[in-house]
Design a protein around this motif. Structure first.
Motif, PDB file in Angstrom:
ATOM      1  N   MET A   1       0.832  -1.148  -0.121  1.00 59.08           N
ATOM      2  CA  MET A   1      -0.068   0.103  -0.081  1.00 59.08           C
ATOM      3  C   MET A   1       0.839   1.247   0.022  1.00 59.08           C
ATOM      4  O   MET A   1       0.517   2.370   0.554  1.00 59.08           O
ATOM      5  N   SER A   2       2.038   1.130  -0.539  1.00 56.71           N
ATOM      6  CA  SER A   2       3.013   2.289  -0.534  1.00 56.71           C
ATOM      7  C   SER A   2       2.502   3.392  -1.127  1.00 56.71           C
ATOM      8  O   SER A   2       1.860   3.279  -2.245  1.00 56.71           O
ATOM      9  N   LEU A   3       2.349   4.759  -0.413  1.00 56.31           N
ATOM     10  CA  LEU A   3       1.745   5.785  -1.071  1.00 56.31           C
ATOM     11  C   LEU A   3       3.039   7.039  -1.197  1.00 56.31           C
ATOM     12  O   LEU A   3       3.850   6.908  -0.606  1.00 56.31           O
ATOM     13  N   THR A   4       2.591   8.162  -1.986  1.00 55.47           N
ATOM     14  CA  THR A   4       3.619   9.071  -2.072  1.00 55.47           C
ATOM     15  C   THR A   4       3.356   9.883  -0.847  1.00 55.47           C
ATOM     16  O   THR A   4       2.229  10.176  -0.346  1.00 55.47           O
ATOM     17  N   ARG A   5       4.402  11.010  -0.604  1.00 57.72           N
ATOM     18  CA  ARG A   5       4.023  11.873   0.458  1.00 57.72           C
ATOM     19  C   ARG A   5       2.870  12.827   0.226  1.00 57.72           C
ATOM     20  O   ARG A   5       2.183  13.276   1.232  1.00 57.72           O
ATOM     21  N   LYS A   6       2.397  12.895  -1.035  1.00 53.51           N
ATOM     22  CA  LYS A   6       1.308  13.918  -1.194  1.00 53.51           C
ATOM     23  C   LYS A   6       0.144  13.109  -0.942  1.00 53.51           C
ATOM     24  O   LYS A   6      -0.717  13.745  -0.337  1.00 53.51           O
ATOM     25  N   GLU A   7       0.005  11.916  -1.306  1.00 51.02           N
ATOM     26  CA  GLU A   7      -1.295  11.054  -0.851  1.00 51.02           C
ATOM     27  C   GLU A   7      -1.334  10.984   0.736  1.00 51.02           C
ATOM     28  O   GLU A   7      -2.296  10.966   1.188  1.00 51.02           O
ATOM     29  N   ILE A   8      -0.091  10.733   1.255  1.00 50.49           N
ATOM     30  CA  ILE A   8       0.267  10.606   2.589  1.00 50.49           C
ATOM     31  C   ILE A   8      -0.281  11.938   3.492  1.00 50.49           C
ATOM     32  O   ILE A   8      -1.370  11.964   4.409  1.00 50.49           O
ATOM     33  N   SER A   9       0.162  12.950   2.979  1.00 54.85           N
ATOM     34  CA  SER A   9      -0.314  14.098   3.500  1.00 54.85           C
ATOM     35  C   SER A   9      -1.670  14.598   3.413  1.00 54.85           C
ATOM     36  O   SER A   9      -2.244  15.514   4.507  1.00 54.85           O
ATOM     37  N   THR A  10      -2.351  14.203   2.408  1.00 53.35           N
ATOM     38  CA  THR A  10      -3.685  14.317   2.157  1.00 53.35           C
ATOM     39  C   THR A  10      -4.374  13.806   3.288  1.00 53.35           C
ATOM     40  O   THR A  10      -5.572  14.361   3.704  1.00 53.35           O
ATOM     41  N   ILE A  11      -4.064  12.433   3.469  1.00 52.88           N
ATOM     42  CA  ILE A  11      -4.770  11.783   4.679  1.00 52.88           C
ATOM     43  C   ILE A  11      -4.590  12.569   5.776  1.00 52.88           C
ATOM     44  O   ILE A  11      -5.630  12.566   6.784  1.00 52.88           O
ATOM     45  N   ILE A  12      -3.445  12.895   6.245  1.00 52.31           N
ATOM     46  CA  ILE A  12      -3.127  13.339   7.559  1.00 52.31           C
ATOM     47  C   ILE A  12      -4.087  14.872   7.486  1.00 52.31           C
ATOM     48  O   ILE A  12      -4.646  15.064   8.576  1.00 52.31           O
ATOM     49  N   PHE A  13      -3.910  15.564   6.322  1.00 52.03           N
ATOM     50  CA  PHE A  13      -4.674  16.875   6.380  1.00 52.03           C
ATOM     51  C   PHE A  13      -6.097  16.486   6.642  1.00 52.03           C
ATOM     52  O   PHE A  13      -6.844  17.363   7.690  1.00 52.03           O
ATOM     53  N   THR A  14      -6.652  15.875   6.176  1.00 49.73           N
ATOM     54  CA  THR A  14      -8.249  15.371   6.177  1.00 49.73           C
ATOM     55  C   THR A  14      -8.602  14.990   7.772  1.00 49.73           C
ATOM     56  O   THR A  14      -9.386  15.446   8.156  1.00 49.73           O
ATOM     57  N   ASN A  15      -7.751  14.093   8.396  1.00 49.09           N
ATOM     58  CA  ASN A  15      -7.761  13.861   9.682  1.00 49.09           C
ATOM     59  C   ASN A  15      -7.887  14.922  10.770  1.00 49.09           C
ATOM     60  O   ASN A  15      -8.439  15.177  11.752  1.00 49.09           O
ATOM     61  N   LEU A  16      -6.718  15.627  10.473  1.00 49.66           N
ATOM     62  CA  LEU A  16      -6.338  17.018  11.226  1.00 49.66           C
ATOM     63  C   LEU A  16      -7.609  17.947  11.237  1.00 49.66           C
ATOM     64  O   LEU A  16      -7.799  18.558  12.121  1.00 49.66           O
ATOM     65  N   THR A  17      -8.000  18.265   9.978  1.00 46.68           N
ATOM     66  CA  THR A  17      -8.993  19.149   9.791  1.00 46.68           C
ATOM     67  C   THR A  17     -10.304  18.991  10.414  1.00 46.68           C
ATOM     68  O   THR A  17     -11.105  19.672  10.897  1.00 46.68           O
ATOM     69  N   SER A  18     -10.518  17.561  10.384  1.00 48.23           N
ATOM     70  CA  SER A  18     -12.071  17.100  10.724  1.00 48.23           C
ATOM     71  C   SER A  18     -12.018  17.257  12.458  1.00 48.23           C
ATOM     72  O   SER A  18     -13.090  17.189  13.015  1.00 48.23           O
ATOM     73  N   ASN A  19     -10.806  17.170  12.992  1.00 45.11           N
ATOM     74  CA  ASN A  19     -10.638  17.038  14.659  1.00 45.11           C
ATOM     75  C   ASN A  19     -10.156  18.279  14.992  1.00 45.11           C
ATOM     76  O   ASN A  19      -9.494  18.368  16.102  1.00 45.11           O
ATOM     77  N   LYS A  20     -10.214  19.434  13.928  1.00 41.33           N
ATOM     78  CA  LYS A  20      -9.284  20.615  14.214  1.00 41.33           C
ATOM     79  C   LYS A  20      -9.731  21.267  15.583  1.00 41.33           C
ATOM     80  O   LYS A  20      -9.048  21.611  16.465  1.00 41.33           O
ATOM     81  N   GLU A  21     -11.059  21.330  15.942  1.00 42.75           N
ATOM     82  CA  GLU A  21     -11.450  22.078  17.150  1.00 42.75           C
ATOM     83  C   GLU A  21     -11.085  21.348  18.246  1.00 42.75           C
ATOM     84  O   GLU A  21     -10.641  22.121  19.376  1.00 42.75           O
ATOM     85  N   VAL A  22     -11.391  20.156  18.346  1.00 47.27           N
ATOM     86  CA  VAL A  22     -11.074  19.438  19.706  1.00 47.27           C
ATOM     87  C   VAL A  22      -9.408  19.179  19.866  1.00 47.27           C
ATOM     88  O   VAL A  22      -9.185  19.290  21.009  1.00 47.27           O
ATOM     89  N   LEU A  23      -8.749  19.114  18.793  1.00 48.30           N
ATOM     90  CA  LEU A  23      -7.505  19.187  19.046  1.00 48.30           C
ATOM     91  C   LEU A  23      -6.789  20.674  19.493  1.00 48.30           C
ATOM     92  O   LEU A  23      -5.839  20.579  20.260  1.00 48.30           O
ATOM     93  N   LYS A  24      -7.544  21.593  19.019  1.00 50.13           N
ATOM     94  CA  LYS A  24      -7.180  23.070  19.347  1.00 50.13           C
ATOM     95  C   LYS A  24      -7.466  23.129  20.694  1.00 50.13           C
ATOM     96  O   LYS A  24      -6.770  23.816  21.325  1.00 50.13           O
TER      97      LYS A  24
END
Length: 272
Positions: A1-24
Motif C-alpha cells: 500500500m505504499s503511497l507518495t508523500r502527497k497522498e499521505i499528507s492528504t490523509i493526514i490533512f483530512t484527519n487533522l481538519t476534521s478534528n481541528k476544534e477538539v485538538l485546538k
C-alpha cells in the motif's frame, strides 16, 4: 500500500481538519505549561504496518548511548526504504504545517528539509531518554524550534512496555504526564525553555519506532525563551547522575557561547 508523500499528507490533512476544534482545545488547555495535542488512527492501519516493517534495524542505525540517552536514530533517508522518506516529508507538506500551526495558534511556522535532530527514532530494551529541553534553534541558528511532532508506528504498544513520552508541565520535582507511544498516534508538543520531556526506559524486547519532525519559527514561543543547547537532567531520585548532567550542560553551553555553531557541525541531519 505504499503511497507518495502527497497522498499521505492528504490523509493526514483530512484527519487533522476534521478534528481541528477538539485538538485546538486540547492544545490551548495545556498551553500555559507545555502545550500539546495527540490524535490516534492518523493513517490507514495497513500503511502504518508497512511503515513499521520498513524501519531500518538498530544494526544500521546510529547508536547514541551515554548518561543522557540510549537510543538509535536514522536520518540519512536515501539509505532506507523510500516509503520512510515519503512519510517523514508528508509532515512537512505546506498544508500540514499550516493546519498544525493553526491548531497550536502559531504563525509563520516552517518545516526542516534537513531533518536536523529529526528523522527516525528506534528504542529497544533498556533504551531511555532523560528529561531534557530540545536545542532552541535550527542547525544554522536562524530560526527557533517551536513544535515537536512524534508519530508512533510500533504495533500493540502499551503503557507497560515503557518507551513512552513523559511531559513535565509542573517541573522536574513533580510527577510527569505520560503519553503512551501508541500505534498510529501523532503527538505534537510545544518546545520552549520550560518544555521538559523524556522517554521512559523500554521494558520489552520490542522496538519502539517513531517518525520525528520539528517545526521552526522566526520568533520563539515564549518571550522569555533564550538560546540553549539540548539540556539534560536526571530523574528526581538520580542525584549523582543529575550532578554529572548539570556539569555536562554547563560545559557544552559554555562552548556554544564562544562558538555559536559548536566545535563541529552536527552530523544529525539529512545530507542530500
Amino acid at each position: 500500500m505504499s503511497l507518495t508523500r502527497k497522498e499521505i499528507s492528504t490523509i493526514i490533512f483530512t484527519n487533522l481538519t476534521s478534528n481541528k476544534e477538539v485538538l485546538k482545545a486540547q492544545f490551548l488547555k495545556s498551553k500555559a505549561t507545555i502545550g500539546y495535542f495527540f490524535i490516534d488512527n492518523l493513517l490507514p492501519e495497513e500503511l502504518v504496518l508497512e511503515i513499521y516493517q520498513k524501519f531500518p534495524s538498530t544494526d544500521v542505525s546510529v547508536k547514541r548511548k551515554n548518561l543522557r540517552e540510549y537510543k538509535f536514530t536514522a536520518f540519512q533517508m536515501d539509505k532506507y526504504d523510500s516509503l520512510l522518506e515519503e512519510v517523514i516529508y508528508a509532515f512537512q507538506d505546506e498544508k500540514i504545517i499550516k493546519i498544525v500551526s493553526e491548531i497550536c495558534d502559531l504563525e509563520s511556522t516552517f518545516g526542516d528539509e534537513h531533518l536536523y535532530a529529526g528523522g527516525l527514532s528506534l528504542m529497544g530494551k533498556d533504551n531511555f531518554l532523560k528529561p531534557h529541553l530540545d536545542n532552541s534553534h535550527d542547525k544554522d541558528i536562524n530560526r527557533w524550534r517551536v513544535l515537536n511532532l512524534l508519530y508512533y508506528v510500533s504495533p500493540e504498544w502499551e503503557l507497560e512496555n515503557g518507551g513512552n513520552l513523559e511531559l513535565w508541565p509542573n517541573g522536574l520535582k513533580k510527577t510527569p504526564l505520560t503519553i503512551v507511544s501508541k500505534f498510529n498516534r501523532l503527538v505534537v508538543m510545544a518546545t520552549h525553555n520550560n518544555s521538559w520531556h523524556s522517554v521512559s526506559k523500554v521494558n520489552t524486547d520490542a522496538i519502539r519506532c517513531c517518525v520525528s519532525n520539528y517545526y521552526f519559527s522566526e520568533k520563539p514561543l515564549l518571550h522569555t525563551d533564550s538560546f540553549h543547547v539540548t539540556t539534560f537532567r536526571a530523574y528526581p531520585k538520580e542525584k549523582i547522575r543529575d550532578a554529572f548532567l548539570m556539569i555536562d550542560n554547563f560545559l557544552r553551553s559554555s562552548i556554544r557561547k564562544v562558538l555559536k555553531k559548536g566545535v563541529k557541525k552536527s552530523s544529525h541531519q539529512y545530507k542530500k
